[in-house]
Motif scaffolding. Structure first.
Motif, PDB file in Angstrom:
ATOM      1  N   SER A  33       0.884  -1.053   0.104  1.00  0.00           N
ATOM      2  CA  SER A  33       0.117  -0.094  -0.073  1.00  0.00           C
ATOM      3  C   SER A  33       0.984   1.381   0.023  1.00  0.00           C
ATOM      4  O   SER A  33       1.824   1.323   0.664  1.00  0.00           O
ATOM      5  N   PHE A  34       0.509   2.405  -0.619  1.00  0.00           N
ATOM      6  CA  PHE A  34       1.165   3.448  -0.701  1.00  0.00           C
ATOM      7  C   PHE A  34       1.182   4.238   0.825  1.00  0.00           C
ATOM      8  O   PHE A  34       2.022   5.000   1.075  1.00  0.00           O
ATOM      9  N   LEU A  35       0.244   3.788   1.777  1.00  0.00           N
ATOM     10  CA  LEU A  35       0.100   4.242   3.076  1.00  0.00           C
ATOM     11  C   LEU A  35       1.237   3.588   3.857  1.00  0.00           C
ATOM     12  O   LEU A  35       1.666   3.858   4.901  1.00  0.00           O
ATOM     13  N   ASP A  36       1.977   2.637   3.460  1.00  0.00           N
ATOM     14  CA  ASP A  36       3.056   1.803   4.307  1.00  0.00           C
ATOM     15  C   ASP A  36       4.262   2.298   3.605  1.00  0.00           C
ATOM     16  O   ASP A  36       4.590   2.736   2.546  1.00  0.00           O
ATOM     17  N   THR A  37       5.230   2.050   4.508  1.00  0.00           N
ATOM     18  CA  THR A  37       6.829   2.166   4.108  1.00  0.00           C
ATOM     19  C   THR A  37       7.550   1.055   4.057  1.00  0.00           C
ATOM     20  O   THR A  37       7.506   0.185   4.871  1.00  0.00           O
ATOM     21  N   LEU A  38       8.497   0.896   2.950  1.00  0.00           N
ATOM     22  CA  LEU A  38       9.201  -0.114   2.709  1.00  0.00           C
ATOM     23  C   LEU A  38      10.425   0.371   3.605  1.00  0.00           C
ATOM     24  O   LEU A  38      11.219   1.198   3.469  1.00  0.00           O
ATOM     25  N   GLN A  39      10.754  -0.805   4.518  1.00  0.00           N
ATOM     26  CA  GLN A  39      12.021  -0.620   5.402  1.00  0.00           C
ATOM     27  C   GLN A  39      13.152  -1.506   4.431  1.00  0.00           C
ATOM     28  O   GLN A  39      14.252  -0.654   4.978  1.00  0.00           O
ATOM     29  N   SER A  40      13.130  -2.412   4.143  1.00  0.00           N
ATOM     30  CA  SER A  40      13.947  -3.064   3.338  1.00  0.00           C
ATOM     31  C   SER A  40      13.634  -4.078   2.134  1.00  0.00           C
ATOM     32  O   SER A  40      12.387  -4.490   1.969  1.00  0.00           O
ATOM     33  N   CYS A  41      14.627  -4.224   1.344  1.00  0.00           N
ATOM     34  CA  CYS A  41      14.102  -4.994   0.386  1.00  0.00           C
ATOM     35  C   CYS A  41      15.509  -5.948  -0.153  1.00  0.00           C
ATOM     36  O   CYS A  41      16.454  -5.315  -0.225  1.00  0.00           O
ATOM     37  N   ASN A  42      15.319  -7.377  -0.046  1.00  0.00           N
ATOM     38  CA  ASN A  42      16.619  -7.886  -0.514  1.00  0.00           C
ATOM     39  C   ASN A  42      16.079  -8.964  -1.763  1.00  0.00           C
ATOM     40  O   ASN A  42      15.108  -9.542  -1.840  1.00  0.00           O
ATOM     41  N   VAL A  43      17.037  -9.339  -2.402  1.00  0.00           N
ATOM     42  CA  VAL A  43      16.900 -10.008  -3.574  1.00  0.00           C
ATOM     43  C   VAL A  43      17.836 -11.490  -3.496  1.00  0.00           C
ATOM     44  O   VAL A  43      18.875 -11.393  -3.285  1.00  0.00           O
ATOM     45  N   VAL A  44      17.271 -12.594  -3.495  1.00  0.00           N
ATOM     46  CA  VAL A  44      18.105 -13.768  -3.765  1.00  0.00           C
ATOM     47  C   VAL A  44      18.149 -14.247  -5.213  1.00  0.00           C
ATOM     48  O   VAL A  44      17.051 -14.482  -5.890  1.00  0.00           O
ATOM     49  N   PHE A  45      19.217 -14.351  -5.805  1.00  0.00           N
ATOM     50  CA  PHE A  45      19.574 -14.497  -7.078  1.00  0.00           C
ATOM     51  C   PHE A  45      19.659 -15.985  -7.280  1.00  0.00           C
ATOM     52  O   PHE A  45      19.810 -17.022  -6.315  1.00  0.00           O
ATOM     53  N   PRO A  46      19.462 -16.456  -8.715  1.00  0.00           N
ATOM     54  CA  PRO A  46      19.403 -17.884  -8.856  1.00  0.00           C
ATOM     55  C   PRO A  46      20.655 -18.859  -8.435  1.00  0.00           C
ATOM     56  O   PRO A  46      20.566 -20.008  -7.912  1.00  0.00           O
ATOM     57  N   ASN A  47      21.786 -18.240  -8.289  1.00  0.00           N
ATOM     58  CA  ASN A  47      22.964 -18.820  -7.670  1.00  0.00           C
ATOM     59  C   ASN A  47      22.974 -18.819  -6.224  1.00  0.00           C
ATOM     60  O   ASN A  47      24.015 -19.386  -5.543  1.00  0.00           O
ATOM     61  N   GLY A  48      22.040 -18.400  -5.514  1.00  0.00           N
ATOM     62  CA  GLY A  48      22.074 -18.376  -4.119  1.00  0.00           C
ATOM     63  C   GLY A  48      22.393 -17.058  -3.201  1.00  0.00           C
ATOM     64  O   GLY A  48      22.276 -16.986  -2.251  1.00  0.00           O
ATOM     65  N   ALA A  49      23.047 -16.101  -4.210  1.00  0.00           N
ATOM     66  CA  ALA A  49      23.574 -14.850  -3.688  1.00  0.00           C
ATOM     67  C   ALA A  49      22.430 -13.876  -3.333  1.00  0.00           C
ATOM     68  O   ALA A  49      21.436 -13.662  -4.066  1.00  0.00           O
ATOM     69  N   THR A  50      22.526 -13.513  -2.063  1.00  0.00           N
ATOM     70  CA  THR A  50      21.638 -12.428  -1.606  1.00  0.00           C
ATOM     71  C   THR A  50      21.957 -11.101  -1.285  1.00  0.00           C
ATOM     72  O   THR A  50      23.307 -11.108  -1.029  1.00  0.00           O
ATOM     73  N   TYR A  51      21.396 -10.108  -2.157  1.00  0.00           N
ATOM     74  CA  TYR A  51      21.814  -8.776  -2.131  1.00  0.00           C
ATOM     75  C   TYR A  51      20.764  -7.965  -1.493  1.00  0.00           C
ATOM     76  O   TYR A  51      19.598  -7.803  -1.659  1.00  0.00           O
ATOM     77  N   GLU A  52      21.244  -6.791  -0.903  1.00  0.00           N
ATOM     78  CA  GLU A  52      20.261  -5.771  -0.247  1.00  0.00           C
ATOM     79  C   GLU A  52      20.062  -4.754  -1.560  1.00  0.00           C
ATOM     80  O   GLU A  52      20.851  -4.323  -2.549  1.00  0.00           O
ATOM     81  N   ALA A  53      18.741  -4.365  -1.950  1.00  0.00           N
ATOM     82  CA  ALA A  53      18.310  -3.815  -2.977  1.00  0.00           C
ATOM     83  C   ALA A  53      17.770  -2.202  -2.493  1.00  0.00           C
ATOM     84  O   ALA A  53      17.652  -1.367  -2.988  1.00  0.00           O
ATOM     85  N   TYR A  54      17.421  -2.286  -1.126  1.00  0.00           N
ATOM     86  CA  TYR A  54      16.698  -1.141  -0.498  1.00  0.00           C
ATOM     87  C   TYR A  54      16.980  -1.465   0.834  1.00  0.00           C
ATOM     88  O   TYR A  54      16.687  -2.137   1.299  1.00  0.00           O
ATOM     89  N   PRO A  55      17.446  -0.533   1.740  1.00  0.00           N
ATOM     90  CA  PRO A  55      17.568   1.194   1.409  1.00  0.00           C
ATOM     91  C   PRO A  55      18.965   1.299   0.897  1.00  0.00           C
ATOM     92  O   PRO A  55      18.822   2.407   0.144  1.00  0.00           O
ATOM     93  N   ASN A  56      19.830   0.511   0.576  1.00  0.00           N
ATOM     94  CA  ASN A  56      21.044   0.608  -0.145  1.00  0.00           C
ATOM     95  C   ASN A  56      21.082  -0.462  -1.339  1.00  0.00           C
ATOM     96  O   ASN A  56      21.018  -1.394  -0.874  1.00  0.00           O
ATOM     97  N   ASN A  57      21.312   0.239  -2.384  1.00  0.00           N
ATOM     98  CA  ASN A  57      21.280  -0.727  -3.640  1.00  0.00           C
ATOM     99  C   ASN A  57      22.653  -1.569  -3.622  1.00  0.00           C
ATOM    100  O   ASN A  57      23.703  -0.818  -3.902  1.00  0.00           O
ATOM    101  N   ARG A  58      22.688  -2.539  -3.157  1.00  0.00           N
ATOM    102  CA  ARG A  58      24.145  -3.130  -3.397  1.00  0.00           C
ATOM    103  C   ARG A  58      23.827  -4.373  -4.508  1.00  0.00           C
ATOM    104  O   ARG A  58      24.789  -5.426  -4.416  1.00  0.00           O
ATOM    105  N   LEU A  59      22.979  -4.341  -5.499  1.00  0.00           N
ATOM    106  CA  LEU A  59      22.976  -5.205  -6.175  1.00  0.00           C
ATOM    107  C   LEU A  59      24.146  -5.083  -7.506  1.00  0.00           C
ATOM    108  O   LEU A  59      24.616  -3.901  -7.576  1.00  0.00           O
ATOM    109  N   PRO A  60      24.601  -6.114  -7.676  1.00  0.00           N
ATOM    110  CA  PRO A  60      25.725  -6.148  -8.679  1.00  0.00           C
ATOM    111  C   PRO A  60      25.493  -5.415 -10.063  1.00  0.00           C
ATOM    112  O   PRO A  60      24.429  -5.480 -10.481  1.00  0.00           O
ATOM    113  N   ALA A  61      26.336  -4.761 -10.446  1.00  0.00           N
ATOM    114  CA  ALA A  61      26.317  -3.893 -11.558  1.00  0.00           C
ATOM    115  C   ALA A  61      25.949  -4.864 -12.934  1.00  0.00           C
ATOM    116  O   ALA A  61      26.173  -6.097 -12.792  1.00  0.00           O
TER     117      ALA A  61
END
Length: 143
Positions: free
Chosen positions: A48-76
């Motif tokens: 909901s737009f009324l709620d606030t995203l605190q963090s977002c993490n992504v697990v890639f197919p190789n099992g590596a986990t990256y922070e996408a938000y609040p700091n974008n640490r996804l590989p280039a």
């Protein structure tokens, strides 16, 4: 590895502040998309737009986990966090110009603060992605 630690740190910080976290697992999604340098695709966990995203993490197919938000640490590369203006920021990644080697299972983990009751929820969803390359100038799918 550092992003996984950070996600756990954010969750632990919420717990030490006395906030319970509701864990939600959404059903897996299966997608087949055409890809080329002109076509993008996104995967997201809506909120909901009324709620606030605190963090977002992504697990890639190789099992590596990256922070996408609040700091974008996804590989280039062709996978990126999809920024939006507040309050519309949600846990979303985009694929632009990704080749078929980026096919696989991605998992998004979204920690959201709900304004209605001051609660937190951690939502997880897996996306089984198959990319099929297309030449935009020929209009044909390449084998």
């Amino acid at each position: 590895m550092a992003a996984k630690f950070l996600a756990l740190f954010v969750i632990a910080a919420a717990l030490t502040q006395g906030q319970a976290i509701t864990q939600i697992t959404l059903p897996d999604e299966h997608y087949t998309f055409l890809t080329n340098p002109l076509i993008g695709k996104s995967l997201s966990i809506p909120k909901s737009f009324l709620d606030t995203l605190q963090s977002c993490n992504v697990v890639f197919p190789n099992g590596a986990t990256y922070e996408a938000y609040p700091n974008n640490r996804l590989p280039a590369g062709p996978v990126s966090f999809l920024h939006a203006v507040q309050p519309f920021t949600s846990c979303a990644i985009g694929f632009l110009g990704a080749d078929v080697s980026y096919s696989g299972t991605y998992e998004l983990m979204s920690l959201v603060h709900h304004s209605a009751d001051n609660s937190l929820s951690l939502t997880r969803q897996r996306f089984h992605l198959t990319l099929v390359e297309i030449d935009p100038w020929k209009g044909e799918v390449e084998a």
